[in-house]
Design a protein around this motif. Sequence first.
Motif, PDB file in Angstrom:
ATOM      1  N   ASP A 173      62.520  55.868  30.364  1.00  0.00           N
ATOM      2  CA  ASP A 173      62.083  57.335  30.717  1.00  0.00           C
ATOM      3  C   ASP A 173      63.572  58.035  31.100  1.00  0.00           C
ATOM      4  OD1 ASP A 173      62.292  57.975  33.632  1.00  0.00           O
ATOM      5  OD2 ASP A 173      61.350  56.010  33.628  1.00  0.00           O
ATOM      6  N   CYS A 214      62.892  51.344  34.499  1.00  0.00           N
ATOM      7  CA  CYS A 214      63.669  51.542  33.572  1.00  0.00           C
ATOM      8  C   CYS A 214      65.292  51.715  33.784  1.00  0.00           C
ATOM      9  CB  CYS A 214      63.378  53.049  33.102  1.00  0.00           C
ATOM     10  SG  CYS A 214      61.886  53.168  32.369  1.00  0.00           S
ATOM     11  N   CYS A 269      63.071  55.727  36.295  1.00  0.00           N
ATOM     12  CA  CYS A 269      62.578  55.036  37.145  1.00  0.00           C
ATOM     13  C   CYS A 269      63.364  53.932  37.632  1.00  0.00           C
ATOM     14  CB  CYS A 269      61.010  54.561  37.197  1.00  0.00           C
ATOM     15  SG  CYS A 269      60.786  53.216  35.916  1.00  0.00           S
ATOM     16  N   CYS A 281      57.917  50.231  33.092  1.00  0.00           N
ATOM     17  CA  CYS A 281      58.006  51.578  33.512  1.00  0.00           C
ATOM     18  C   CYS A 281      57.033  51.942  34.733  1.00  0.00           C
ATOM     19  CB  CYS A 281      58.179  52.524  32.333  1.00  0.00           C
ATOM     20  SG  CYS A 281      58.598  54.311  32.756  1.00  0.00           S
ATOM     21  N   ARG A 282      57.689  52.496  35.491  1.00  0.00           N
ATOM     22  CA  ARG A 282      56.833  52.992  36.724  1.00  0.00           C
ATOM     23  C   ARG A 282      56.206  54.406  36.617  1.00  0.00           C
ATOM     24  NH1 ARG A 282      57.814  50.044  41.621  1.00  0.00           N
ATOM     25  NH2 ARG A 282      58.525  47.978  40.973  1.00  0.00           N
ATOM     26  N   ASN A 283      56.785  55.325  36.112  1.00  0.00           N
ATOM     27  CA  ASN A 283      56.410  56.704  36.077  1.00  0.00           C
ATOM     28  C   ASN A 283      55.746  57.243  34.783  1.00  0.00           C
ATOM     29  OD1 ASN A 283      58.433  57.326  34.145  1.00  0.00           O
ATOM     30  ND2 ASN A 283      59.786  57.979  35.707  1.00  0.00           N
TER      31      ASN A 283
END
Length: 348
Positions: A93, A100, A97, A108-110
């Motif tokens: 992203d 990433c 994040c 990926c967290r977001n």
Amino acid sequence: MKAITVEPGNPGTVRYEDIPEPDEREGSILVEAIAAAVCGTDIEIAEGKYGWAPPGKTRLVLGHEALGRVIDPGPSSSFKKGDLVSGMVRRPDPVPCPNCAVGEYDMCRNGQYTERGIKEINGYMSERWRIEPEYAIKVDPSLGILGVLLEPTTVIIKALEQVIAAGQRSFWEPKTILITGAGPIGLLAAAVANLAGIEVHILARGKTGLKPDLVRALGATYHSGSILDIGFEPDVIVECTGVGSVIAESIQKIGAGGVICLTGVGTGGIAPRATADLAAAVVLKNNVVVGSVNANKRHWFKANDRLNRLDREWLSRLITRYEKPENSEQALGKNPDDIKVVIRFSEI
Ligand SMILES: [Zn+2]
């Protein structure tokens, strides 16, 4: 050039059509497509249930399981003309994040990651495609067309890493693994687990046919029917069906200290057992239930190694249908007898 495109969100919009040559911003390496394999995600996108077009566009080029040949390596020194390559799927992203930022874009967290052929970036089902050198991976020429199986193998490598990470919270020497589902992911998971010397079992629906034959050819054990009747408590279950009742029975049947890795994506279903009963089983046996999706560069590297160690003749039996790109609509249809459908763009 020709490409297989779709309007995400709208069923029945798959087309084999002319589109402009790939944009140089998609990567400095220019690749001629050899083949692209079809998976459940492609079918879902074709059915209008998933997928996002690139920003400002209505149509998406499909395809994320690719094999191609480098036509022009650009300024990259690590690739040369004629190399067989596959392309990684996810891109980090833009924020990025924390995961990433450290190269774990599979974690990926977001949710703002992008994916080729799935989420906001064109895929690999076009006569030519471009790729950044850091997201291209060389495929051993001896694999030939079987190189299209690299992407699904990466998903398995990550899932097995998750299992090992979860298992190692205590003393743990797993002896048995049960894989639920005998689609391409289940069968490749069985083959890769087999390399590790663990006792491999697969449970799936059919009693006879190619899938049980392929399992037995590995020296693994094939089961059909309920998990509750397999006769042992597995140390590891890799769940590849996404079916509610199979997931519930996995939690019931896993051995003490065992790890269940969920890789199947399903929806709905009637809860066959109360959630608290399932949770109690997990608590009392110290189990871990872990979900796993996608893969990062480390998994691609390991998958390339494992795929190369598998029997070529066995792997070739996973590809049950070759389609020409103009037959993409039928290639993207559901057929329970197919294991892997491959769309062939050019001869290898
Ligand atoms: Zn991220």
